[in-house]
Design an enzyme around this catalytic site. Structure first.
Site, short mmCIF file in Angstrom:
data_model
loop_
_atom_site.label_atom_id
_atom_site.label_comp_id
_atom_site.label_asym_id
_atom_site.label_seq_id
_atom_site.Cartn_x
_atom_site.Cartn_y
_atom_site.Cartn_z
CG HIS A 35 16.40 30.68 24.90
ND1 HIS A 35 14.71 30.73 25.50
CD2 HIS A 35 15.55 29.83 23.90
CE1 HIS A 35 13.69 29.90 25.02
NE2 HIS A 35 14.24 29.54 24.07
CD GLU A 67 13.07 31.27 20.11
OE1 GLU A 67 13.17 30.05 20.04
OE2 GLU A 67 13.68 31.25 21.67
P1 13P Z 1 8.20 26.03 21.85
O1 13P Z 1 8.77 25.71 19.73
O2 13P Z 1 7.92 24.82 22.11
O3 13P Z 1 7.15 27.06 21.56
O4 13P Z 1 9.71 26.60 22.35
C1 13P Z 1 10.50 27.36 21.74
C2 13P Z 1 11.65 27.81 21.68
O5 13P Z 1 11.36 28.61 22.51
C3 13P Z 1 12.87 27.29 21.64
O6 13P Z 1 14.33 27.74 21.74
#
Ligand code: 13P
Length: 250
Positions: A95, A167
């Site tokens: 992550h 992400e």
């Molecule tokens: P948000 O949905 O709060 O932007 O976070 C995304 C995230 O990092 C999920 O792992």
């Protein structure tokens, strides 16, 4: 074959055990369409309790990180068998908060991916560029490096052994979601890299989730993109109402 959507809630460093149980109960009680998977990733302290709530429900349990060793002197780490023992079948690895706040490297993340797969946990390998990297035109380069290094020497016998989550760091927790075109463009690129690494029947079936400010208002449009196979949700996963709407994307 269609890829089965996966809606995953990452609770990050939120919830006491009691709060986690209550949230899991609310989500497990909601009607989940049979054509999709749902995963909850509470903090380590709440895994066992949430695992008990989810036993017998179709909702899957995931953890937020995993060590590569099964046991030993690794203070502060949690092993794959420990996660299995708590009822986990999936685990988030790499992550952006692990990479950027806790300085986890691609090599370390690669070991975590390998350890998870060795113990039959499905890693959700997170990748994504920072805003500076995007503005410098380095997005694809960063994604390719994170994929190739994170998956170095990882042999897959089926697409179900791995999930990738794109992400973009600038979209996490900022309310600034990637546009559907930006998401699809990145996901298509990721699919292309996977096609150079794995056999076609595997690479075309690996699920690629989008994460970064996913909410009830943008989930439908994101999920309509060809290569967006699910969502990794942070903030909006902490409220049963918004997460249930996301699960029921149209
Ligand atoms: P948000 O949905 O709060 O932007 O976070 C995304 C995230 O990092 C999920 O792992």
């Amino acid at each position: 074959m269609e890829r089965r959507p996966l809606l995953a809630g990452n609770w990050t460093m939120h919830t006491t055990i009691a709060e986690a149980e209550a949230l899991a109960v609310a989500i497990a009680q909601t009607a989940i369409p049979a054509d999709r998977d749902v995963m909850l990733a509470p903090p380590f302290t709440a895994l066992a309790a949430v695992g008990k709530v989810l036993a017998g429900s179709p909702v899957l349990l995931g953890a937020q990180n995993v060590c590569w060793e099964p046991k030993g002197a690794f203070t502060g780490e949690i092993s794959p068998p420990m996660l299995r023992d708590a009822g986990c079948t999936l685990v988030i690895v790499g992550h952006s908060e692990r990479r950027h706040i806790f300085a986890e490297t691609d090599a370390m993340i690669n070991q975590r991916v390998a350890g998870a797969i060795r113990h039959e946990l499905v890693p959700l390998l997170c990748i994504g560029e920072t805003l500076a990297e995007r503005e410098a035109g380095l997005t694809f380069q960063v994604l390719e490096r994170q994929l190739r290094e994170g998956l170095k020497d990882i042999v897959l016998s089926g697409a179900g052994q791995l999930v990738v989550a794109y992400e973009p760091v600038w979209a996490i927790g900022t309310g600034r979601t990637a546009t559907v075109d930006q998401a699809q463009e990145a996901h298509r690129f990721v699919r292309g890299v996977l096609l150079t690494m794995y056999e076609k029947n595997i690479a075309t079936q690996i699920r690629i989730l989008y994460g970064g400010s996913v909410n009830p208002d943008n989930v439908d449009a994101l999920m309509a993109q060809d290569d967006v196979d699910g969502a990794l949700v942070g903030g909006a996963a902490l409220k049963a109402e918004s997460f249930c709407r996301i699960i029921n994307f149209k």
